[in-house]
Design a protein around this motif. Sequence first.
Motif, short mmCIF file in Angstrom:
data_model
loop_
_atom_site.label_atom_id
_atom_site.label_comp_id
_atom_site.label_asym_id
_atom_site.label_seq_id
_atom_site.Cartn_x
_atom_site.Cartn_y
_atom_site.Cartn_z
N UNK A 63 13.15 -82.90 -4.69
CA UNK A 63 13.34 -84.17 -5.38
C UNK A 63 12.02 -84.57 -6.01
N UNK A 64 12.07 -84.88 -7.30
CA UNK A 64 10.88 -85.25 -8.06
C UNK A 64 10.99 -86.73 -8.41
N UNK A 65 10.08 -87.58 -7.91
CA UNK A 65 10.12 -89.00 -8.27
C UNK A 65 9.65 -89.20 -9.71
N UNK A 69 21.18 -79.70 -11.45
CA UNK A 69 20.18 -80.73 -11.72
C UNK A 69 20.90 -82.07 -11.57
N UNK A 70 20.37 -82.91 -10.69
CA UNK A 70 21.03 -84.17 -10.34
C UNK A 70 20.07 -85.33 -10.56
N UNK A 71 20.49 -86.33 -11.32
CA UNK A 71 19.71 -87.56 -11.52
C UNK A 71 20.19 -88.59 -10.51
N UNK A 72 19.24 -89.21 -9.79
CA UNK A 72 19.56 -90.21 -8.76
C UNK A 72 18.88 -91.52 -9.11
N UNK A 73 19.66 -92.57 -9.26
CA UNK A 73 19.13 -93.90 -9.56
C UNK A 73 19.45 -94.82 -8.39
N UNK A 74 18.40 -95.37 -7.76
CA UNK A 74 18.59 -96.32 -6.67
C UNK A 74 19.00 -97.66 -7.27
N UNK A 75 20.18 -98.16 -6.87
CA UNK A 75 20.72 -99.39 -7.43
C UNK A 75 20.39 -100.58 -6.56
N UNK A 119 13.99 -94.00 -9.69
CA UNK A 119 14.64 -92.85 -10.31
C UNK A 119 14.07 -91.55 -9.74
N UNK A 120 14.95 -90.63 -9.36
CA UNK A 120 14.56 -89.32 -8.86
C UNK A 120 15.36 -88.24 -9.58
#
Length: 92
Positions: free
Chosen positions: A23-25, A60-66, A30-31
């Motif tokens: 995981x790349x911050x 490849x997965x984009x993760x957004x903390x809501x 956003x990761x």
Amino acid sequence: MRARFGCFARRARASAVAGGFVRVPLGARFRLQVEGLFAQRRITFEDIVRHELNYLEIPVLARLHVVTIGSWPVHVLGGGVFVLFGVFARRG
């Protein structure tokens, strides 16, 4: 495992799957998660056709903390996968 497929008897053998991720911050919320998965698939039809396929998937997965509710973080996810078929493929 043996099974009938139309008029052919087929047999699937056990195979391997291995992988990992990083995981790349890219900011405070956003990761980007990049994964690698190596998988084998093996199947035989009537002892005539033997097919082995080894391939590499790169999701490849984009993760957004809501929001965080209590101690539970809530994320929105999205992405895609790149697949390299036939890595070390062999037909018999």
